[in-house]
Design an enzyme around this catalytic site. Sequence first.
Site, short mmCIF file in Angstrom:
data_model
loop_
_atom_site.label_atom_id
_atom_site.label_comp_id
_atom_site.label_asym_id
_atom_site.label_seq_id
_atom_site.Cartn_x
_atom_site.Cartn_y
_atom_site.Cartn_z
N CYS A 98 0.96 38.98 -28.05
CA CYS A 98 0.49 37.61 -27.89
C CYS A 98 0.31 36.95 -29.27
O CYS A 98 -0.72 37.14 -29.93
CB CYS A 98 -0.82 37.59 -27.11
SG CYS A 98 -1.51 35.95 -26.97
N CYS A 147 -2.73 34.70 -29.54
CA CYS A 147 -4.03 35.38 -29.64
C CYS A 147 -4.23 35.92 -31.06
O CYS A 147 -5.32 35.87 -31.60
CB CYS A 147 -4.11 36.58 -28.70
SG CYS A 147 -3.51 36.27 -27.05
N ASP A 148 -3.18 36.49 -31.65
CA ASP A 148 -3.34 37.29 -32.86
C ASP A 148 -2.68 36.71 -34.12
O ASP A 148 -2.86 37.24 -35.21
CB ASP A 148 -2.79 38.70 -32.61
CG ASP A 148 -3.52 39.37 -31.46
OD1 ASP A 148 -4.74 39.16 -31.34
OD2 ASP A 148 -2.88 40.08 -30.67
#
Length: 310
Positions: free
Chosen positions: A134, A137-138
């Site tokens: 992701c 997300c990261d």
Amino acid sequence: MDHTQLLIIGSGPAGYTAAIYAGRSGLTPVLYEGLQPGGQLTTTTEVENFPGFPEGIDANELMDNLRQQAERFGCEIRSASAVKTDLSAVPYRVWFDDDTEMSADALIICTGASAKYLGLSDEDKYRGQGVSACATCDGFFYRKKTVAVVGGGDTACEEASYLAGLASKVYLIVRKPYLRATQIMQERVLNNPKIEVLFEHNTVGLFGENGVEGAHVVYRKGEADERRYDIAIDGFFLAIGHKPNSDIFRPWVKTDETGYILTEGDSPRTGIPGVFAAGDVADPHYRQAVVAAGSGAKAAIEAERYLASR
Ligand code: NDP
């Protein structure tokens, strides 16, 4: 054991839209959010192709709006994940990971799909230490660093473009000699000077002392001109497709070989009376938020008709 007329499992666009429609027809459904509240869309940033938002909308904001809309029409939202089902007879029974159990007269399955990994042991070794599925997300952790994205579809191109806005360099590792993504996404990647596309490359391992420091890649594996070498990277992002989250329903509903739930024609009916499937768990083709929302609406309408006819 709690009982509800209509149980909805999953909180992506399909689940919330089903809840909005069911709520407005007076069914007071119960919706379980599952492992990823808001569904897969919450792993992206801006949604530009959901109708009604000419300037686009933040994915989390969109899902939060849908959630509030579902609650406004009386849907009760709970935050556990389903772990087991018994769909052999009405009422249908579902067990959850918070040790609760529910029975329901009708069920709408909206459990979506999850990201796939390559299957390398190094992916497990470095998960959370450089390996991610992701970018949204990261990606933040890789500002001004070098990352690799694996895959040649729309997701891979979208993630590579997103990461190029943060990282100093992005390798896109593609196993075929071409990209599968739509033309506009391909152009975005190919015209981005920060992205280097490694066509006909496979990843065979990762290395690093404290987290990922590089990947072992192979060019034209098995060919006469095969070449093995290492690239230095700080992050390794998977974008190679998804697996439908249908395992707990598979003893009862029919699925294709990948696990996508098979429904009757273009309806959300699974073949089990009162059990419907909507969204990505039943959609190997389109996998779009707006399509999932539409199928959630169809499932709620079908559920309402089914319950009224009993
Ligand atoms: P896709 O199935 O379209 O693409 C998967 C990619 O991963 C392919 O390039 C595939 O290679 C590659 N791949 C699969 N397995 C491996 C492996 N073991 N090793 C290396 N590479 C591998 O998945 P996406 O998630 O990209 O897209 C899913 C759907 O969602 C599509 O319909 C897409 O159009 C849509 N989508 C739309 C978006 C938008 O409109 N904004 C954004 C994101 C997705 P190969 O080509 O060789 O099979």
